[in-house]
Write an enzyme that holds these catalytic residues in place. Structure first.
Site, PDB file in Angstrom:
ATOM      1  N   ASP A   8     -10.349 -32.812  11.252  1.00 10.95           N
ATOM      2  CA  ASP A   8      -9.329 -31.927  11.810  1.00 10.95           C
ATOM      3  C   ASP A   8      -8.863 -32.363  13.201  1.00 10.95           C
ATOM      4  O   ASP A   8      -9.655 -32.417  14.141  1.00 10.95           O
ATOM      5  CB  ASP A   8      -9.861 -30.500  11.929  1.00 10.95           C
ATOM      6  CG  ASP A   8     -10.414 -29.947  10.626  1.00 10.95           C
ATOM      7  OD1 ASP A   8     -11.245 -30.636  10.008  1.00 10.95           O
ATOM      8  OD2 ASP A   8     -10.036 -28.835  10.250  1.00 10.95           O
ATOM      9  N   GLU A  39      -4.509 -29.661   9.995  1.00 15.40           N
ATOM     10  CA  GLU A  39      -4.238 -28.222   9.941  1.00 15.40           C
ATOM     11  C   GLU A  39      -4.310 -27.546  11.318  1.00 15.40           C
ATOM     12  O   GLU A  39      -3.860 -26.412  11.472  1.00 15.40           O
ATOM     13  CB  GLU A  39      -5.199 -27.534   8.966  1.00 15.40           C
ATOM     14  CG  GLU A  39      -6.606 -27.373   9.463  1.00 15.40           C
ATOM     15  CD  GLU A  39      -7.120 -25.947   9.205  1.00 15.40           C
ATOM     16  OE1 GLU A  39      -6.405 -25.145   8.589  1.00 15.40           O
ATOM     17  OE2 GLU A  39      -8.230 -25.657   9.660  1.00 15.40           O
ATOM     18  N   ASN A  40      -4.858 -28.243  12.308  1.00 13.29           N
ATOM     19  CA  ASN A  40      -4.962 -27.685  13.660  1.00 13.29           C
ATOM     20  C   ASN A  40      -4.173 -28.484  14.689  1.00 13.29           C
ATOM     21  O   ASN A  40      -4.386 -28.344  15.892  1.00 13.29           O
ATOM     22  CB  ASN A  40      -6.429 -27.651  14.107  1.00 13.29           C
ATOM     23  CG  ASN A  40      -7.307 -26.800  13.224  1.00 13.29           C
ATOM     24  OD1 ASN A  40      -8.228 -27.302  12.579  1.00 13.29           O
ATOM     25  ND2 ASN A  40      -7.039 -25.507  13.177  1.00 13.29           N
ATOM     26  N   ASN A  67      -7.015 -23.807   5.916  1.00 13.15           N
ATOM     27  CA  ASN A  67      -6.704 -22.376   5.934  1.00 13.15           C
ATOM     28  C   ASN A  67      -5.608 -22.013   6.927  1.00 13.15           C
ATOM     29  O   ASN A  67      -4.982 -20.954   6.815  1.00 13.15           O
ATOM     30  CB  ASN A  67      -7.965 -21.557   6.223  1.00 13.15           C
ATOM     31  CG  ASN A  67      -8.621 -21.920   7.542  1.00 13.15           C
ATOM     32  OD1 ASN A  67      -8.978 -23.079   7.758  1.00 13.15           O
ATOM     33  ND2 ASN A  67      -8.793 -20.948   8.409  1.00 13.15           N
ATOM     34  N   HIS A  68      -5.325 -22.887   7.894  1.00 12.69           N
ATOM     35  CA  HIS A  68      -4.235 -22.631   8.847  1.00 12.69           C
ATOM     36  C   HIS A  68      -2.929 -23.304   8.422  1.00 12.69           C
ATOM     37  O   HIS A  68      -2.050 -23.534   9.253  1.00 12.69           O
ATOM     38  CB  HIS A  68      -4.627 -23.111  10.244  1.00 12.69           C
ATOM     39  CG  HIS A  68      -5.748 -22.312  10.856  1.00 12.69           C
ATOM     40  ND1 HIS A  68      -5.701 -20.948  10.977  1.00 12.69           N
ATOM     41  CD2 HIS A  68      -6.949 -22.709  11.380  1.00 12.69           C
ATOM     42  CE1 HIS A  68      -6.824 -20.514  11.545  1.00 12.69           C
ATOM     43  NE2 HIS A  68      -7.596 -21.558  11.784  1.00 12.69           N
ATOM     44  N   HIS A 152     -12.147 -28.085   2.231  1.00 10.77           N
ATOM     45  CA  HIS A 152     -12.021 -27.355   3.485  1.00 10.77           C
ATOM     46  C   HIS A 152     -12.753 -26.017   3.390  1.00 10.77           C
ATOM     47  O   HIS A 152     -12.313 -25.102   2.706  1.00 10.77           O
ATOM     48  CB  HIS A 152     -10.529 -27.125   3.781  1.00 10.77           C
ATOM     49  CG  HIS A 152     -10.246 -26.795   5.204  1.00 10.77           C
ATOM     50  ND1 HIS A 152     -10.137 -27.766   6.183  1.00 10.77           N
ATOM     51  CD2 HIS A 152     -10.024 -25.610   5.824  1.00 10.77           C
ATOM     52  CE1 HIS A 152      -9.867 -27.199   7.336  1.00 10.77           C
ATOM     53  NE2 HIS A 152      -9.802 -25.888   7.158  1.00 10.77           N
ATOM     54  N   HIS A 179     -15.476 -28.615  12.020  1.00 10.20           N
ATOM     55  CA  HIS A 179     -15.234 -29.441  13.212  1.00 10.20           C
ATOM     56  C   HIS A 179     -16.507 -30.078  13.754  1.00 10.20           C
ATOM     57  O   HIS A 179     -16.506 -30.615  14.862  1.00 10.20           O
ATOM     58  CB  HIS A 179     -14.566 -28.624  14.330  1.00 10.20           C
ATOM     59  CG  HIS A 179     -13.186 -28.148  14.010  1.00 10.20           C
ATOM     60  ND1 HIS A 179     -12.282 -27.766  14.986  1.00 10.20           N
ATOM     61  CD2 HIS A 179     -12.550 -27.971  12.833  1.00 10.20           C
ATOM     62  CE1 HIS A 179     -11.148 -27.375  14.419  1.00 10.20           C
ATOM     63  NE2 HIS A 179     -11.295 -27.495  13.098  1.00 10.20           N
TER      64      HIS A 179
END
Length: 266
Positions: A8, A39-40, A67-68, A152, A179
């Site tokens: 990530d 995603e981040n 999920n983001h 994930h 992470h």
């Protein structure tokens, strides 16, 4: 063949890590195909088009999410027009984009799938990862040589269960989301490679890429807090290199990447 997967990318520090290290990593390990979880990447949650284009310009071949995936709602405006972005496969109420893509590399076909776990994941509208992946495999008309799954999720037990259940049907399950790089890479009996989490690319002196004080306020002191990223922090870049036998298309080994920027500040 050598496949690079980076964990990530978190905010500006993560983007700096990619810009500084990706080219060198690809050269050092003779990388043929690169996957990065983003995603981040945009201010710590989600992805916008500018950052999608930034990552692609660095020579990344596939971008996965998590999920983001929808934290930056502008993704709706470009997800159907881009060619290397992969959102979670098992979304019940989101039909834009693709949860799995096939890429042609050096005469091989590589399928990359993004899959969300459910345990300790509060998101609504997530279908069974087992059923979704099973349906994909059973209905796959592509004669792929390798299938890499970005898994994930939070719980290692759920991740390992999926890996053992699909052992031999998927080339690799590479964990993301926590992470934190784990030290449990292995190749299962039927050839599926597995690691619980490849780690992250982001601020080193942080909690999951975020300024520690802002997290402590929320988690330990029960105070309202906005998570912030220390843009001047040193970076860490985590990932894994998968070595593939070109004759059998089997993954033979994996090398963890854990690079930390020089401690000197700008």
């Amino acid at each position: 063949m050598n496949i690079l997967f980076l964990g990530d990318v978190v905010g500006k520090v993560g983007r700096k890590a990619l810009l500084s290290e990706l080219k060198k990593i690809k050269s050092t390990y003779s990388i043929d195909f690169t996957i990065v979880n983003c995603e981040n990447i945009t201010h710590g949650k989600g992805i916008n088009k500018n950052h999608y284009l930034f990552v692609k310009s660095l020579g990344v071949d596939a971008i996965t999410l998590g999920n983001h995936y929808h934290n930056k709602i502008e993704i709706d405006n470009f997800i159907n027009s881009v060619d290397i972005l992969i959102r979670p496969l098992n979304l019940e109420n989101y039909n834009l984009g693709l949860g799995s893509r096939v890429f042609k590399v050096n005469g091989k076909k590589i399928r990359v799938t993004n899959l969300l776990c459910k345990t300790f994941m509060p998101e609504i509208g997530i279908a069974s990862p087992k059923d979704s992946l099973e349906n994909l495999i059973n209905s796959d008309e592509e004669d792929v040589d390798l299938h890499i799954v970005d898994l994930h999720g939070e719980a290692t037990g759920e991740k390992l269960s999926l890996a053992y259940y699909f052992d031999g049907k998927v080339s690799a399950f590479l964990g993301t989301h926590t992470h934190v790089q784990t030290n449990d890479f292995k190749i299962l009996d039927n050839g599926t490679a597995y690691i619980s989490d490849v780690g992250m690319c982001g601020a080193y002196h942080s909690i999951l890429g975020v300024d520690p004080n802002s997290v402590i306020k929320k988690t330990l002191l029960n105070e309202k807090s906005v998570f912030k990223i220390n843009k001047k922090d040193s970076y860490i870049i985590n990932g894994i290199v998968l070595h593939v036998d070109d004759e059998t298309n089997k993954i033979t080994s994996g090398e963890l990447i854990n690079l930390i920027e020089d401690e000197k500040r700008d």
